[in-house]
Design an enzyme around this catalytic site. Structure first.
Site, PDB file in Angstrom:
ATOM      1  N   GLU A 111     -15.114 -12.271 -39.270  1.00 46.26           N
ATOM      2  CA  GLU A 111     -13.707 -11.934 -39.247  1.00 46.26           C
ATOM      3  C   GLU A 111     -13.200 -11.769 -37.814  1.00 46.26           C
ATOM      4  O   GLU A 111     -12.002 -11.857 -37.553  1.00 46.26           O
ATOM      5  CB  GLU A 111     -13.605 -10.568 -39.938  1.00 46.26           C
ATOM      6  CG  GLU A 111     -12.388 -10.267 -40.657  1.00 46.26           C
ATOM      7  CD  GLU A 111     -12.703  -9.154 -41.652  1.00 46.26           C
ATOM      8  OE1 GLU A 111     -13.524  -9.395 -42.564  1.00 46.26           O
ATOM      9  OE2 GLU A 111     -12.149  -8.074 -41.504  1.00 46.26           O
ATOM     10  N   HIS A 158     -16.934 -13.094 -49.004  1.00 46.29           N
ATOM     11  CA  HIS A 158     -16.290 -13.177 -47.692  1.00 46.29           C
ATOM     12  C   HIS A 158     -15.577 -14.524 -47.620  1.00 46.29           C
ATOM     13  O   HIS A 158     -16.161 -15.551 -47.974  1.00 46.29           O
ATOM     14  CB  HIS A 158     -17.361 -13.063 -46.605  1.00 46.29           C
ATOM     15  CG  HIS A 158     -16.810 -12.845 -45.227  1.00 46.29           C
ATOM     16  ND1 HIS A 158     -16.030 -13.772 -44.579  1.00 46.29           N
ATOM     17  CD2 HIS A 158     -16.925 -11.793 -44.384  1.00 46.29           C
ATOM     18  CE1 HIS A 158     -15.695 -13.290 -43.390  1.00 46.29           C
ATOM     19  NE2 HIS A 158     -16.227 -12.099 -43.247  1.00 46.29           N
ATOM     20  N   ARG A 211     -10.854  -8.801 -47.071  1.00 47.78           N
ATOM     21  CA  ARG A 211     -11.623  -9.995 -47.448  1.00 47.78           C
ATOM     22  C   ARG A 211     -11.355 -10.431 -48.888  1.00 47.78           C
ATOM     23  O   ARG A 211     -11.227 -11.617 -49.167  1.00 47.78           O
ATOM     24  CB  ARG A 211     -13.111  -9.703 -47.268  1.00 47.78           C
ATOM     25  CG  ARG A 211     -13.451  -9.521 -45.821  1.00 47.78           C
ATOM     26  CD  ARG A 211     -14.862  -9.018 -45.648  1.00 47.78           C
ATOM     27  NE  ARG A 211     -15.144  -8.876 -44.220  1.00 47.78           N
ATOM     28  CZ  ARG A 211     -16.295  -8.439 -43.736  1.00 47.78           C
ATOM     29  NH1 ARG A 211     -17.285  -8.096 -44.552  1.00 47.78           N
ATOM     30  NH2 ARG A 211     -16.475  -8.342 -42.440  1.00 47.78           N
ATOM     31  N   LEU A 225     -21.845  -1.580 -41.174  1.00 46.56           N
ATOM     32  CA  LEU A 225     -22.648  -1.019 -40.085  1.00 46.56           C
ATOM     33  C   LEU A 225     -22.397   0.480 -39.945  1.00 46.56           C
ATOM     34  O   LEU A 225     -23.316   1.247 -39.675  1.00 46.56           O
ATOM     35  CB  LEU A 225     -22.359  -1.767 -38.777  1.00 46.56           C
ATOM     36  CG  LEU A 225     -22.781  -3.248 -38.785  1.00 46.56           C
ATOM     37  CD1 LEU A 225     -22.371  -3.944 -37.487  1.00 46.56           C
ATOM     38  CD2 LEU A 225     -24.291  -3.388 -38.981  1.00 46.56           C
ATOM     39  N   LEU A 227     -22.138 -17.097 -42.394  1.00 43.55           N
ATOM     40  CA  LEU A 227     -20.930 -16.327 -42.134  1.00 43.55           C
ATOM     41  C   LEU A 227     -20.249 -16.716 -40.825  1.00 43.55           C
ATOM     42  O   LEU A 227     -20.893 -16.889 -39.795  1.00 43.55           O
ATOM     43  CB  LEU A 227     -21.290 -14.845 -42.074  1.00 43.55           C
ATOM     44  CG  LEU A 227     -20.068 -13.934 -42.110  1.00 43.55           C
ATOM     45  CD1 LEU A 227     -19.420 -13.990 -43.473  1.00 43.55           C
ATOM     46  CD2 LEU A 227     -20.451 -12.531 -41.751  1.00 43.55           C
ATOM     47  N   ARG A 273     -15.282  -3.740 -49.605  1.00 44.19           N
ATOM     48  CA  ARG A 273     -15.625  -3.131 -48.320  1.00 44.19           C
ATOM     49  C   ARG A 273     -14.783  -3.726 -47.200  1.00 44.19           C
ATOM     50  O   ARG A 273     -14.573  -4.942 -47.152  1.00 44.19           O
ATOM     51  CB  ARG A 273     -17.105  -3.381 -48.017  1.00 44.19           C
ATOM     52  CG  ARG A 273     -17.508  -2.902 -46.634  1.00 44.19           C
ATOM     53  CD  ARG A 273     -18.987  -2.986 -46.390  1.00 44.19           C
ATOM     54  NE  ARG A 273     -19.505  -4.330 -46.253  1.00 44.19           N
ATOM     55  CZ  ARG A 273     -19.320  -5.123 -45.190  1.00 44.19           C
ATOM     56  NH1 ARG A 273     -18.568  -4.711 -44.175  1.00 44.19           N
ATOM     57  NH2 ARG A 273     -19.857  -6.324 -45.147  1.00 44.19           N
ATOM     58  N   HIS A 321     -21.320 -12.172 -50.119  1.00 38.40           N
ATOM     59  CA  HIS A 321     -21.617 -11.525 -48.849  1.00 38.40           C
ATOM     60  C   HIS A 321     -22.178 -10.114 -48.955  1.00 38.40           C
ATOM     61  O   HIS A 321     -23.131  -9.780 -48.280  1.00 38.40           O
ATOM     62  CB  HIS A 321     -20.334 -11.510 -48.009  1.00 38.40           C
ATOM     63  CG  HIS A 321     -20.504 -10.957 -46.640  1.00 38.40           C
ATOM     64  ND1 HIS A 321     -21.402 -11.481 -45.745  1.00 38.40           N
ATOM     65  CD2 HIS A 321     -19.898  -9.919 -45.991  1.00 38.40           C
ATOM     66  CE1 HIS A 321     -21.329 -10.802 -44.603  1.00 38.40           C
ATOM     67  NE2 HIS A 321     -20.443  -9.839 -44.741  1.00 38.40           N
ATOM     68  N   GLN A 337     -18.709  -8.492 -52.836  1.00 34.67           N
ATOM     69  CA  GLN A 337     -17.711  -9.083 -51.943  1.00 34.67           C
ATOM     70  C   GLN A 337     -17.996 -10.545 -51.627  1.00 34.67           C
ATOM     71  O   GLN A 337     -19.106 -10.892 -51.210  1.00 34.67           O
ATOM     72  CB  GLN A 337     -17.670  -8.310 -50.627  1.00 34.67           C
ATOM     73  CG  GLN A 337     -16.624  -8.845 -49.667  1.00 34.67           C
ATOM     74  CD  GLN A 337     -16.458  -7.927 -48.474  1.00 34.67           C
ATOM     75  OE1 GLN A 337     -17.267  -7.920 -47.568  1.00 34.67           O
ATOM     76  NE2 GLN A 337     -15.419  -7.114 -48.516  1.00 34.67           N
ATOM     77  N   PHE A 344      -9.760  -5.927 -36.679  1.00 37.69           N
ATOM     78  CA  PHE A 344     -10.570  -6.443 -37.775  1.00 37.69           C
ATOM     79  C   PHE A 344      -9.771  -6.281 -39.066  1.00 37.69           C
ATOM     80  O   PHE A 344      -8.873  -5.431 -39.134  1.00 37.69           O
ATOM     81  CB  PHE A 344     -11.878  -5.655 -37.870  1.00 37.69           C
ATOM     82  CG  PHE A 344     -13.100  -6.516 -37.850  1.00 37.69           C
ATOM     83  CD1 PHE A 344     -13.544  -7.054 -36.658  1.00 37.69           C
ATOM     84  CD2 PHE A 344     -13.813  -6.799 -39.019  1.00 37.69           C
ATOM     85  CE1 PHE A 344     -14.683  -7.849 -36.618  1.00 37.69           C
ATOM     86  CE2 PHE A 344     -14.944  -7.591 -38.989  1.00 37.69           C
ATOM     87  CZ  PHE A 344     -15.387  -8.121 -37.785  1.00 37.69           C
TER      88      PHE A 344
END
Lengths: 236, 597
Positions: B252, B239, B283, B418, B249, B412, B370, B237, B117
C-alpha cells in the site's frame, strides 16, 4: 516450452552416494525454478526434499546451485537461464543432509560470531524518544541491512569452500551493518574479530559473493570497507 | 520413546510475535522457541510498508486517532478496549524497536520517517495522515532481523526446524506441546507451564495469495483439534494489489507515495467508491471495488486485473489534482529516483517477475489473499479465551496473526499487523512468564504422543488412492472462487460440500517417503490437513453470517446488519461438524456508524 530438469538427489537413509534424477517437463518461460521443483513434487516424485517458504525472494530459504551458480530458486525464472537444461544442486561447502537440504549450522555459527546486534550501553535520550540519526548516517549502512541470511554468497566463496571456519561474506556483511551504524559503539570489537586469521583477510576478492547475492548487496565493497577500517582504524 | 524437555514457557513460532514473546518471557522464566523454519525465514520478514504509530514526527497525530481509524477500519467488529490499548502501546513499541537497533528510514531532522497508509487519517480533516513508520519497503524484514539479533544477544534458546504437531491440555490447563524434529524425524515432548502460539496465518488455503508456503494455519488447527474455538474465521483480508497471477504483494506504500489505480478505461475508479481518500481507502473497500469494476466489465482484457501506476508523471498529475503537498507546503512532486528509493524491493519484484519497471510502466494487480483477521480467541494479554464468556484457559497464549484479540475486527488496516505482533507478542510473553512463575507443572498425560503417533501411522498406511497435490489445488481453487472477495449462500454451500468431500478424500492419501530425515512430504501432508480444517471452519462461519462487513462481503446480503450481527463468531470443530456460537463486541467510545472513506 519443454525443458530437461536435472535434480541432485541424496537420501542418507537409502543411498550410498548422490545421483541426479532427470525430469522432462513442459513449462512456462515465466515459471520460477521453485515452481519446477514443486511440479516435480506434485507430478513426479513427492519425496523430493527442499526448503522454501515465501517464494518471492525475501525469506532466504531456497538458495541453491542452479546451472552452476547460486540463486534463490524462487527468484530465477526459466527464461533467465537461457537454457533448456536446468541442473539444480544443493549449496556447496555445507554438508548435504538430504536432496537439496544442507546443514546450515556452520553458516549461522559464523553469523553469530561477529556480534550481529546493536551494542550501545549509553543512556537512551532523556525524552524517551528515538536516538537521532541523519539520513546520511542511515544511508551509510543501508546496503548491508538488506541481507536475508540465505547463504548464497558464503557458499559461492572459494575461500569458504577451502575452510568453513572462514566467517564468510554473509557474516562480514552483517558485521558491516553494525560497524557503520552511527548508533553502535562496538565497531572496534567487531573489527578485532574480523582481523583474526579466519576473518576478512581470507577474502581474495573473487567477487562470486556479489554476483550470487539475490539482494544485490555490494558485498565485495562492504568487505573492502571493513578491511580499510581495520587498516586505518577509522570509520569514514 | 520421545525425548522430554521441560521449560517454564514454550513459544511456538519464530516470527515477530514469537520473538517478541520470547525476548520478554525469557527475562524472568526459562523459555524456548520452537519453529518449523529458521526464525529469519518467518513471514514477518515479507511485510513491506510500515508499522503504524502516532509518533507525530512529521505532522500532528494522536493514538486516539489511530484508535478510531482502527475501529472504523474493523467495520466496528474490533474490540475497542483492545484497540485502544494497542494503539497507545504502539508508540512505545516503535521506540523500543528503534532502541533495539531497527534501522528506520529517517526524516531530515534524524527522526523516524513516517508516511501515509490506507485508512489512517487526521480525524479532524479526514485527510490521510503520515503514521506508518518505515524502513524503505522492507519494514517487516527489519523487524524480524532486529528481533532475531536481540535474541542472539540474549542467548535465546531455539529449536529450529521442529514442527509442533499437538498441544497437550490436562485438567483444562496447558501442559506442553509435541513436536517432530525435521532433521531426524524424532518426536519431542516439551513439558511447559505456559505455551504461546505465534504460528502466523493460513492464506495458503486460497489460490492467489501473498502468503508464504509455510502459512498453513498450524496453530489454529492444532488448538481447534483440542477443543479451543476459532474466532471470526469468515473475516480474511484480500489485499487489492497482488501481482497479477502470482499474488506477490505490492505494498500500500506505493499508493502512500502517490500511486493511482486505473481500470481498463483509464479511469481512476476509486474516486467513485471512496471520494475523500480514494486510492488510500481501506483494503477491503478497494478489493470490493475491483470486484464491482470487473462485474461492470472494466477489468483489463477481461482478465480480472487492474493497473497500479506509480510513474512520476501520473503521481505528479494526480497529486496536483488532489492538492497534495509536502510537509513544508510545497506541491508534492516526485522523481523516478525518489520513488525507487522509497520502494526498492517492489521495483525489484516487478522487474524480476513481470519485466516491468514501475517508474516507467504501470503494474498489473489483482486482489490477493493476505491476512487472517480471525484466529485463536485471546484477551489483550494474549491469554486464550475459550467461550462466549471469555473464560481463560490457564497457561495457553496466542499472539500475532494466529490470534484474534480482536483488534482487526472485520478488516485490518495496513501497518496494524506489525503493531499487533509487537504489542501482543510482548504482552503474551510477559504474562506467560508471570503465570509460569506462580504455577506448578501440570503432569503430562500417560501417552503424550498418542495423537501424533496415530496421525503419522495414518499417513503411512493410507490407501494411496488420493494425492496431496491434487487435493491441495482443488481446495485452493474452490476457496478462491467461492469463499473469496464476494460470497453468496450458493457459493458458500458449494464450498462447504466441496471441502467435506476433499476431507473425505484426504483420508486416502499415503506418504510415499518412508524415511525419517527431513521427510518434507510427511510435513506437507500434515499441513494440508490443517488447511482442510480451517477451510471448513471459514466456509461454515461465512455461510452463517448473513450480512456484509469488512472482509466478509455477501452479494446476497450487501448491507452491514448491526442489529443481528454486531458480534464475534466462535466456531468449534468436532470432526466434520462445526458448531457456532457468538460473543458480543466490546464497544467503549465509538458507536457504530456508516463507514465511508
Amino acid at each position: 516450452m519443454e525443458i530437461k530438469l536435472r535434480v541432485f538427489r541424496f537420501n542418507p537413509e537409502k543411498d550410498a552416494k548422490p545421483h541426479f534424477d532427470t525430469f522432462i517437463m513442459d513449462v512456462d518461460p515465466n515459471d520460477r525454478v521453485l515452481d519446477l521443483l514443486e511440479y516435480v513434487k506434485a507430478d513426479f516424485d513427492s519425496t523430493l526434499a527442499l526448503r522454501r517458504s515465501c517464494a518471492h525472494g525475501v525469506c532466504g530459504s531456497d538458495a541453491m546451485r542452479i546451472n552452476g551458480r547460486n540463486y534463490l530458486a524462487c527468484k530465477v525464472l526459466v527464461k533467465n537461464l537461457k537454457s533448456d537444461t536446468i541442473t539444480v544442486e544443493p549449496l556447496l561447502g555445507l554438508r548435504v543432509i538430504k536432496d537439496l537440504i544442507v546443514d546450515m549450522g556452520p553458516f549461522f555459527e559464523n553469523f553469530r560470531s561477529v556480534l550481529p546486534y546493536l551494542i550501545n550501553d549509553d543512556p537512551l535520550p532523556a525524552d524517551g524518544r528515538e536516538r537521532l540519526q541523519s539520513p546520511e548516517q542511515r544511508e551509510r549502512f543501508e546496503d548491508t541491512t538488506k541481507c536475508i541470511l540465505c547463504a548464497a554468497c558464503t557458499t559461492s566463496c572459494p575461500s569458504f569452500w577451502a575452510d568453513e571456519r572462514y566467517v564468510g561474506p554473509a557474516a562480514i556483511v552483517n558485521a558491516h551493518r553494525f560497524i557503520f551504524d552511527s548508533r553502535d559503539t562496538a565497531a572496534a570489537k567487531r573489527l578485532e574479530i574480523l582481523n583474526q586469521q579466519i576473518g576478512v583477510w581470507r577474502c581474495r576478492t573473487a567477487f562470486n559473493c556479489t554476483e550470487a547475492c539475490p539482494r544485490d548487496i555490494h558485498i565485495t565493497t562492504a568487505i573492502a570497507e571493513v578491511k580499510k577500517a581495520i587498516n586505518t582504524g577509522k570509520l569514514d | 520413546m520421545a525425548n522430554i524437555h521441560q521449560f517454564d514457557v514454550i513459544v511456538v513460532g519464530g516470527g515477530g510475535a514469537g520473538l517478541m514473546a520470547a525476548l520478554n518471557a525469557s527475562k524472568t522464566a526459562r523459555t524456548a522457541v520452537i519453529s518449523k523454519l529458521y526464525p529469519v525465514r518467518s513471514h514477518t520478514g515479507a511485510a513491506q510498508g510500515g508499522i503504524g504509530a502516532a509518533l507525530g514526527n512529521i505532522e500532528e497525530d494522536s493514538p486516539d486517532w489511530h484508535t478510531f481509524d482502527t475501529v472504523k477500519g474493523s467495520d466496528y467488529l474490533g474490540d475497542q478496549d483492545a484497540i485502544e490499548f494497542m494503539c497507545h502501546e504502539a508508540v512505545q513499541a516503535v521506540l523500543d524497536l528503534e532502541h533495539m537497533g531497527l534501522p528506520f528510514t529517517r526524516t531530515a531532522d534524524g527522526r523516524i520517517a513516517q508516511r501515509p497508509f490506507g485508512g489512517h487519517t487526521n480525524n479532524v480533516t479526514g485527510k490521510p495522515v503520515r503514521r506508518s513508520c518505515y524502513a524503505a519497503d522492507r519494514t517487516g524484514h527489519m523487524i524480524l532481523q532486529t528481533l532475531y539479533q536481540q535474541c542472539i544477544k540474549n542467548n535465546t534458546l531455539f529449536y529450529d526446524e521442529f514442527q509442533v504437531m499437538d498441544l497437550l491440555l490436562v485438567d483444562g490447563k496447558a501442559a506442553g506441546v509435541v513436536a517432530v524434529e525435521l532433521a531426524t524425524g524424532e518426536l519431542h515432548v516439551f513439558h511447559a507451564k505456559a505455551v504461546i502460539f505465534a504460528t502466523g496465518g493460513h492464506g495458503r488455503i486460497w489460490e492467489i495469495t501473498s502468503n508464504a508456503y509455510a502459512y498453513t494455519g498450524d496453530g489454529c488447527a492444532i488448538t481447534a483439534r483440542r477443543g479451543i474455538p476459532l474466532e471470526d474465521m469468515e473475516f480474511f483480508q484480500f489485499h487489492p494489489t497482488g501481482i497479477f497471477k502470482l499474488g506477490i504483494l505490492i505494498t500500500e506504500a506505493v499508493r502512500g507515495e502517490g500511486g493511482i489505480l486505473f481500470n481498463a478505461k483509464g479511469e481512476r475508479f476509486m474516486e467513485k467508491y471512496a471520494p475523500r481518500i480514494k486510492d488510500l481507502a481501506s483494503r477491503d473497500v478497494i478489493s470490493r471495488a475491483m470486484y464491482l469494476e470487473t462485474r461492470a466489465g472494466n477489468d483489463v482484457n477481461g482478465q480480472r486485473f487492474f493497473y497500479l501506476d506509480v510513474t512520476p508523471e501520473t503521481v505528479n498529475k494526480y497529486a496536483d489534482l488532489d492538492g497534495r503537498t509536502r510537509p513544508d507546503g510545497t506541491p508534492y512532486h516526485v522523481t523516478a529516483a525518489e520513488i525507487m528509493s522509497k520502494i526498492p524491493d517492489i521495483a525489484d519484484f516487478c522487474l524480476t517477475y513481470l519485466g516491468v519497471d514501475p517508474t516507467r510502466q504501470p503494474i498489473p494487480v489483482q486482489p490477493t489473499a493476505h491476512y487472517a483477521m480471525g484466529g485463536i480467541p485471546t484477551d489483550k494479554y494474549g491469554r486464550v479465551v475459550v467461550d462466549e464468556k471469555n473464560t481463560v484457559l490457564p497457561g495457553l497464549y496466542a499472539a500475532g496473526e494466529v490470534a484474534c484479540v480482536s483488534v482487526h475486527g472485520a478488516n485490518r488496516l495496513g501497518t496494524n499487523s506489525l503493531v499487533d505482533l509487537v504489542v501482543f507478542g510482548k504482552h503474551a510473553g510477559l504474562d506467560a512468564a508471570a503465570y509460569a512463575n506462580g504455577a506448578d507443572f501440570t503432569p503430562l498425560p500417560a501417552n503424550p504422543t498418542e495423537l501424533v503417533d496415530e496421525t503419522i501411522a495414518r499417513f503411512q498406511n493410507g490407501s494411496g488412492k488420493e494425492r496431496v497435490a491434487k487435493i491441495g489445488s482443488e481446495l485452493r481453487a474452490e476457496m478462491f472462487d467461492n469463499v473469496g472477495v464476494f460470497r453468496t449462500q450458493e457459493s458458500l454451500e458449494h464450498a462447504v460440500e466441496k471441502v467435506k468431500e476433499l476431507r473425505e478424500r484426504y483420508l486416502q492419501v499415503k506418504v510415499t517417503d518412508s524415511g525419517k530425515i527431513f521427510n518434507m512430504e510427511m510435513m506437507q501432508t500434515w499441513e494440508l490437513g490443517n488447511m482442510l480444517d480451517l477451510a471448513l471452519v471459514t466456509a461454515v462461519s461465512a455461510l452463517a453470517r448473513t450480512e456484509s462487513r469488512g472482509g466478509h462481503a455477501r452479494d446476497d446480503f450487501p448491507a452491514r446488519d448491526d442489529v443481528n450481527w454486531l458480534k464475534h463468531t466462535l466456531a468449534w470443530m468436532n470432526g466434520d461438524q462445526v458448531t457456532l456460537g457468538y460473543k458480543p463486541v466490546v464497544i467503549t467510545k465509538y458507536m457504530p456508524k456508516e463507514r465511508t472513506y
